[in-house]
Design a protein around this motif. Sequence first.
Motif, PDB file in Angstrom:
ATOM      1  N   PHE A  27      42.122  42.718  62.444  1.00  0.00           N
ATOM      2  CA  PHE A  27      43.552  42.440  62.380  1.00  0.00           C
ATOM      3  C   PHE A  27      43.893  41.365  61.348  1.00  0.00           C
ATOM      4  O   PHE A  27      45.055  41.237  60.977  1.00  0.00           O
ATOM      5  N   SER A  28      42.917  40.581  60.904  1.00  0.00           N
ATOM      6  CA  SER A  28      43.217  39.534  59.923  1.00  0.00           C
ATOM      7  C   SER A  28      42.669  39.910  58.544  1.00  0.00           C
ATOM      8  O   SER A  28      43.434  40.286  57.653  1.00  0.00           O
ATOM      9  N   LYS A  29      41.348  39.876  58.362  1.00  0.00           N
ATOM     10  CA  LYS A  29      40.787  40.066  57.030  1.00  0.00           C
ATOM     11  C   LYS A  29      41.001  41.490  56.508  1.00  0.00           C
ATOM     12  O   LYS A  29      41.430  41.689  55.371  1.00  0.00           O
ATOM     13  N   GLU A  30      40.680  42.485  57.335  1.00  0.00           N
ATOM     14  CA  GLU A  30      40.810  43.864  56.863  1.00  0.00           C
ATOM     15  C   GLU A  30      42.271  44.205  56.579  1.00  0.00           C
ATOM     16  O   GLU A  30      42.589  44.854  55.581  1.00  0.00           O
ATOM     17  N   MET A  31      43.176  43.760  57.443  1.00  0.00           N
ATOM     18  CA  MET A  31      44.594  44.041  57.206  1.00  0.00           C
ATOM     19  C   MET A  31      45.115  43.249  56.008  1.00  0.00           C
ATOM     20  O   MET A  31      46.005  43.713  55.296  1.00  0.00           O
ATOM     21  N   ASP A  32      44.559  42.073  55.752  1.00  0.00           N
ATOM     22  CA  ASP A  32      44.956  41.319  54.565  1.00  0.00           C
ATOM     23  C   ASP A  32      44.568  42.079  53.305  1.00  0.00           C
ATOM     24  O   ASP A  32      45.320  42.099  52.322  1.00  0.00           O
ATOM     25  N   THR A  33      43.407  42.719  53.340  1.00  0.00           N
ATOM     26  CA  THR A  33      42.995  43.562  52.211  1.00  0.00           C
ATOM     27  C   THR A  33      43.966  44.715  52.017  1.00  0.00           C
ATOM     28  O   THR A  33      44.369  45.024  50.895  1.00  0.00           O
ATOM     29  N   VAL A  34      44.339  45.369  53.113  1.00  0.00           N
ATOM     30  CA  VAL A  34      45.283  46.496  53.025  1.00  0.00           C
ATOM     31  C   VAL A  34      46.653  46.004  52.559  1.00  0.00           C
ATOM     32  O   VAL A  34      47.326  46.663  51.762  1.00  0.00           O
ATOM     33  N   ASP A  35      47.060  44.834  53.029  1.00  0.00           N
ATOM     34  CA  ASP A  35      48.380  44.292  52.669  1.00  0.00           C
ATOM     35  C   ASP A  35      48.473  43.959  51.185  1.00  0.00           C
ATOM     36  O   ASP A  35      49.452  44.302  50.515  1.00  0.00           O
ATOM     37  N   VAL A  36      47.465  43.264  50.678  1.00  0.00           N
ATOM     38  CA  VAL A  36      47.575  42.614  49.363  1.00  0.00           C
ATOM     39  C   VAL A  36      46.699  43.281  48.310  1.00  0.00           C
ATOM     40  O   VAL A  36      47.172  43.617  47.212  1.00  0.00           O
ATOM     41  N   GLU A  37      45.426  43.485  48.640  1.00  0.00           N
ATOM     42  CA  GLU A  37      44.476  43.880  47.599  1.00  0.00           C
ATOM     43  C   GLU A  37      44.645  45.330  47.165  1.00  0.00           C
ATOM     44  O   GLU A  37      44.592  45.632  45.978  1.00  0.00           O
ATOM     45  N   ILE A  38      44.827  46.250  48.106  1.00  0.00           N
ATOM     46  CA  ILE A  38      44.901  47.668  47.732  1.00  0.00           C
ATOM     47  C   ILE A  38      46.097  47.949  46.816  1.00  0.00           C
ATOM     48  O   ILE A  38      45.938  48.585  45.770  1.00  0.00           O
ATOM     49  N   PRO A  39      47.333  47.484  47.158  1.00  0.00           N
ATOM     50  CA  PRO A  39      48.428  47.717  46.200  1.00  0.00           C
ATOM     51  C   PRO A  39      48.166  47.085  44.837  1.00  0.00           C
ATOM     52  O   PRO A  39      48.479  47.682  43.797  1.00  0.00           O
ATOM     53  N   ASP A  40      47.566  45.902  44.832  1.00  0.00           N
ATOM     54  CA  ASP A  40      47.283  45.231  43.565  1.00  0.00           C
ATOM     55  C   ASP A  40      46.269  46.020  42.744  1.00  0.00           C
ATOM     56  O   ASP A  40      46.448  46.236  41.539  1.00  0.00           O
ATOM     57  N   LYS A  41      45.184  46.481  43.399  1.00  0.00           N
ATOM     58  CA  LYS A  41      44.162  47.259  42.688  1.00  0.00           C
ATOM     59  C   LYS A  41      44.714  48.616  42.240  1.00  0.00           C
ATOM     60  O   LYS A  41      44.383  49.105  41.161  1.00  0.00           O
ATOM     61  N   LEU A  42      45.569  49.224  43.065  1.00  0.00           N
ATOM     62  CA  LEU A  42      46.143  50.519  42.715  1.00  0.00           C
ATOM     63  C   LEU A  42      47.076  50.385  41.516  1.00  0.00           C
ATOM     64  O   LEU A  42      47.051  51.213  40.601  1.00  0.00           O
ATOM     65  N   GLN A  43      47.869  49.328  41.504  1.00  0.00           N
ATOM     66  CA  GLN A  43      48.763  49.086  40.367  1.00  0.00           C
ATOM     67  C   GLN A  43      47.946  48.872  39.088  1.00  0.00           C
ATOM     68  O   GLN A  43      48.278  49.404  38.023  1.00  0.00           O
ATOM     69  N   ALA A  44      46.844  48.111  39.196  1.00  0.00           N
ATOM     70  CA  ALA A  44      45.995  47.872  38.023  1.00  0.00           C
ATOM     71  C   ALA A  44      45.361  49.179  37.539  1.00  0.00           C
ATOM     72  O   ALA A  44      45.334  49.464  36.332  1.00  0.00           O
ATOM     73  N   LEU A  45      44.872  49.998  38.479  1.00  0.00           N
ATOM     74  CA  LEU A  45      44.230  51.267  38.101  1.00  0.00           C
ATOM     75  C   LEU A  45      45.216  52.171  37.365  1.00  0.00           C
ATOM     76  O   LEU A  45      44.883  52.749  36.322  1.00  0.00           O
ATOM     77  N   LEU A  46      46.424  52.301  37.901  1.00  0.00           N
ATOM     78  CA  LEU A  46      47.407  53.174  37.261  1.00  0.00           C
ATOM     79  C   LEU A  46      47.807  52.639  35.886  1.00  0.00           C
ATOM     80  O   LEU A  46      47.939  53.401  34.917  1.00  0.00           O
TER      81      LEU A  46
END
Length: 1485
Positions: free
Chosen positions: A1030-1049
């Motif tokens: 609920f903390s670390k994994e969700m923080d990754t989903v909240d912040v890191e995935i959109p950031d990495k997806l934006q960078a990839l695109l």
Amino acid sequence: TGREAPMAAPSEPCAGPGVWNQTEPELAASHLLNLCFLRAVGVWVPPLYLWVLGPLYLLYIYRHGRGYLRMSPLFKAKMVLGFALILLCTFNVAVPLWRIQQGKPQAPEALIHPTVWLTTMSFAMFLVHMERKKGVQASGVLFGYWLLCCLLPATSAVQQASSGDFQRDPLSHLSTYLCLSLVVAEFVLSCMVDQPPFFQKDPHHRAPNQCPLSGASFPSKATFWWASRLLWKGYRKSLRPEDLWSLEPENSSEELVSQLEREWIRNHSVAARELEALLPQGGRPRGPLLRAIWRVFRCSFLLGTLSLLIADAFRFAVPKLLSLFLEFMGSAQRPAWQGPLLAVLLLLSAGLQTLLEQQHMFRLKVLQMRLRAALTGLVYRKVLLLSHGARESSAVGDVVNLLSVDVQRLSESVLYLNGLWLPLLWISVCFAYLWQLLGPSALTAIAVFLGLLPLNFFISKKKNHHQEEQMRQKDSRARLTSFVLRTMRTIKSHGWEVAFLERVLRIRGRELGALKTSTLLFSVSLVSFQVSTFLVALVVFAVHTLVAEENTMDAEKAFVTLTVLGILNKAQAFLPFCIHCVIQARVSFDRLAAFLYLEEVDPGAVASSPSRCSPGKDCITIQDGTFAWSRESPPCLHRINLTVPQGCLLAVVGPVGAGKSSLLSALLGELSKLEGSVSVQGTVAYVPQEAWVQNTSVVENVCFRQELDMPWLERVLEGCALGPDVDSFPAGMHTPIGEQGMNLSGGQKQRLSLARAVYRKATVYLLDDPLAALDAHVGQHVFNQVIGPSGLLQGTTRILVTHTLHVLPQADQIVVLADGAIAEMGSYQELLHRKGALVALLEGAGQPGETETAANTSGPGGGRPEHRPERSVKSAPMMDNVISEAQTEAPLDDPERAGRPIREGSVRYGRVKAAMYLSYLRATGIPLCAYTLFLFLCQQVASFCRGYWLSLWADDPVVDGQQMQTALRGWVFGLLGCLQAIGLFASMAAVFVGGIQASSLLFQRLLWDVARSPIGFFERTPVGKLLNYFSKEMDTVDVEIPDKLQALLTYTFGLLEVCLAVTMVTPLAVVAILPLMLLYAGFQSLYVAISCQLRRMESASYSSVCSHVAETFQGSAVVRAFQAQHHFVARSDSLMDVNQRVSFPRLVADRWLATNLELLGNSLVFVAAMCAVLSKAHLSAGLVGFSVSAALQVTQTLQWVVRSWTDLENSMVSVERVQDYARTPKEAPWTLPTCAARPPWPHGGQIEFQNFGLRHRPELPFAVRGVSFQIHAGEKVGIVGRTGAGKSSLAGGLLRLQEAAEGGIWIDGVPIDQVGLHTLRSRITIIPQDPILVPGSLRMNLDLRQEHSDDALWAALETVQLKDFVASLPGQLQYECAEHGDNLSVGQKQLLCLARALLRKTQILILDEATASVDLGTELQMQAALGHWFAQCTVLLIAHRLHSVMDCARVLVMDNGQVAESGSPAQLLAQKGLFYRLAQESGLV
């Protein structure tokens, strides 16, 4: 002789004034491509290099010697070749001297150059010798030296070979060729690695599976190929922990934390006086922690920064080389050899930039890993020192959040600190280039750039505000989620899941709202810098061409400017990202500093001595002691004077809230000592009121880091009535215990806690009501065998806080506490004669002057809450599982499940499946995904058109010194740039908004899946693991995935643009792009397999660290009492080292990928340049500039596409993990569309069990079997039996916490399996043994669903006699309860739970040992209230103590999961069966 040609030919001598003529512009521009200049560089650069770095290197290896190397063949070959070079240099010095002696004049350099080389070669050989003496296996300094040495003989060899005058001067030719051969041979030898040192000073290097870095050659270190074996292993098979390298000493937690702790303590103590003077309001400076971190890690950081600065020198060499290359392509008179030379120089510059930049990243990544370990250890050590008040202000969820989010962000910020100033340096150099290319027009760019800075500062400030708000909401959510997970049994028993889920989701909504605003501001920040780059280009080009008519655009200006603007673009994109990360880190840093400043336990509160107390002497002394829970709170103990002689058994009694547990806390030093003195002689063992057990085996819990003494251990287990339990466990005493003892009952945990204290063989025992959770016969056994005069502890000093009044006659002394003071003290008989406070206590219990054998109640005492670890997850233990050999029942929390691995994280192997990406995209919304791709395509098309339009502008013909369409070109260029900026913001915003939408949905699913899990799931799954999801994994989903997806695109569409540009201009380069793409794909496949595995292993190992910290946080008082801090710190360091062993290979794999991908990309630049050279006759300079500048972009773009994809795949592991629980078994539906029960149901409350049987898990035997009986409406039925007989299993079956395995239960004729769980549980009221209060107001605790008026609430409070107490509280009904109600006593909490039950007004009431946590007077109050309110209700009273059921209409006696006897208490006593024997054991007959 001097030549007037613009360039010295390869065959000409480097002499004459024409060669270095500074008056001719063409010659000055060509100096860098002059062979004579290259020759001069070759002569002087190697000696300068070695004489500058050599002494520093010598000093370094002298201080960091690792032993010595034996004379290996490699060393001998180096020395032989070196002495040959020295002889050759001596010969080169002797020849000019001989010629001078012969009268032939020689140029000064003919003697100076060989002399300099002779001395430098001698120094190099000395370094080779010293490296052997100091154990250096591979030398980077000498590798660089021999590489530079190749330049001079290579240049000379080219000149001499092309001159063809071998016959005229054969000695010079032979000397040159021999020198080149020897230097190349030395260079090849420097690429090899020597054998390890003979006697190694570092014992670590004898460790198994040692890291190959120290034994790698320099080229291998530079390119990270030393890690290839591990990567190949990870590609071929699944990695296991034993496959990973052992940890280097400098990376171990013990070493790192000790350094940081030492600096923190020193800086903290220095700042303490300044803090009092400057910040009287209690502010906390971040300076001491910052200084401590800087002093420990500054060397690594500065070395990494130096590598980056040198890399930047090569970064800015590329535009200069491109300018020279375009000059060569535009001139037909240039010698043909210059083209390949410039292509090679481009390759070297880009390659050296890559190697140095990746070394910088490697050093800072290692620093980041070390900083995380050091900060984690610092937080852990602080947890062991926190005072009670500090623990109240910081919940477990806060500490886990601190480690999993804040420490992570703070350590990651190390990478971005240089990004706060270095991009400004890049921008300055770029402006200098622009000035050189475009003249004063470049000045206008400064105004444009500076004009946008205030906007970005404003955005950063706003983003900081929203970031802090998001973190506050995240903390609130973590605290509430932690509470829900730890009290799930109570929540499910009452059917409160929906109410709590709504509360969590409300907080989550506020958190995501702040995150959405923060990310949109981040998008604006990125786009503003992107727009600034475009505006710079637009304004500079427009001013340059429009202001002065003679200024035109040409290929060199356009494309070199584009290349410079590419660097500028990177700088301006990097700067906001760094600001964003550092802002996040600053928020986290402040939270970390605030935690480290929390109040600590006073080490001098108790004067303790480890030596044993002499017989007859006072072992414990308190003189005029006044104590409080914190410095700010009022005293809870007043004027205490107490002396306890050695060997005395002192009983402490008193009503709820009198201060009994506070007295023990004062002796432990847990309270703030306001006045007086406390001294304790000898070692101390402590048993807290609420048992604390570790997530480890039974034997490790009991031994508690002490040596194993099997005979003593067996005696301790038998004395604590644990022998039968341990025998029944699947692995005996080696059976693992779940987190917080989830697979044990409350009684088992309490006896395990007592056994831990007894095993210690301490001098002083502080026992806080250890008998409360035990039923009568077990409690009597434990007292007689352990605590009593003839027990295992005889001869030791024992202070026993108790409500078990029948043991008082066996105590040597009795202390009666009232209102935080000693009311009276003396022996039992003395106090009876006085007829004082003790007699009043006995009369209040209804047994004046008599022993009360069944009064096993507990109470904390103290005006403040009693000092206890946080409540366990099992808030209502279904039974006290003393499993004897005769019992066949497998209780709810059966220890057999302890055989399952508790702490092991679910680590998967291989790559993330495509289904995970699809599930994430579905959560985002397919239409939004398609719209986002369309937006990215539109902005990239605008970008391509802008670049292509600029190339057309540069190719416009010049007529009479002017270009005719300048205004049109400028306007269209500006319009295309604006369209790109709008598209970029829209596309980024779409990604971030979609990411938040997906995150919201995934969080809801995770919450729903966990909440819908049956109760057994929570007993098997560690709460620390769930909190990590609920903390670390969700923080990754909240912040890191959109950031990495934006960078990839962004990078992918940028790559498509570059490929289109290169294909258009130089189709020949496509031939090189395709094989390079295949190599890229191979590298990525090799990397991703191991990267995903290491990511999962790292996440699982860090979960163990978080669980251990949470466990220690709850048991810190016990750890301190046992003086076991050192062992727990060692355990924490060990767990962190396991995590470090995974983190290090992961960061090395990242560098391996980046280095090799960039080197492959650099080769593409070389191919594009060579293709242009080969096609020089058919290409214009403009087309070549367009092609090569695009190729320079594709190097970075290709690498970032692969890295962004890999980072995204690593982050997608979190989506995989948060969906883990979608596949776990779920309990029955909460509500049914067609319910068999029609309101008002139940109207009577008749309950019927028909052949009811229940298993706790399908593979276990029946816990209850063949139970059939009927309870009439309004009947009061007691259920009794020995521990483990199945009493609480009946209540669990009635609430369907476990489903029936056979038969069924009917309420008012309706089978309960045809009723929704919430419908069923809302119609039944249960009052459990452990009172649970929700964080929030008293009103919300009493009326969670807001169904009752204030008048009804006050009436219920009056019934339980709490009205006056609540009225005296600040805010009254709005008074905020601390987490778990820690600002109330246990008795007050139980009465509030009773008031909550009264308000539910159900027809069926279950009392599961509900009065076990209160004193006897309070119990009588509760029974009176229950008798009044529930007179017409059906009551099931589950009791260990028979006196509680004597007024029941009927009693069911359970034995081995079946009803053994049934009837009224009088009938059962007359039968003289099992009930009669139980009554005898309880002293009732």
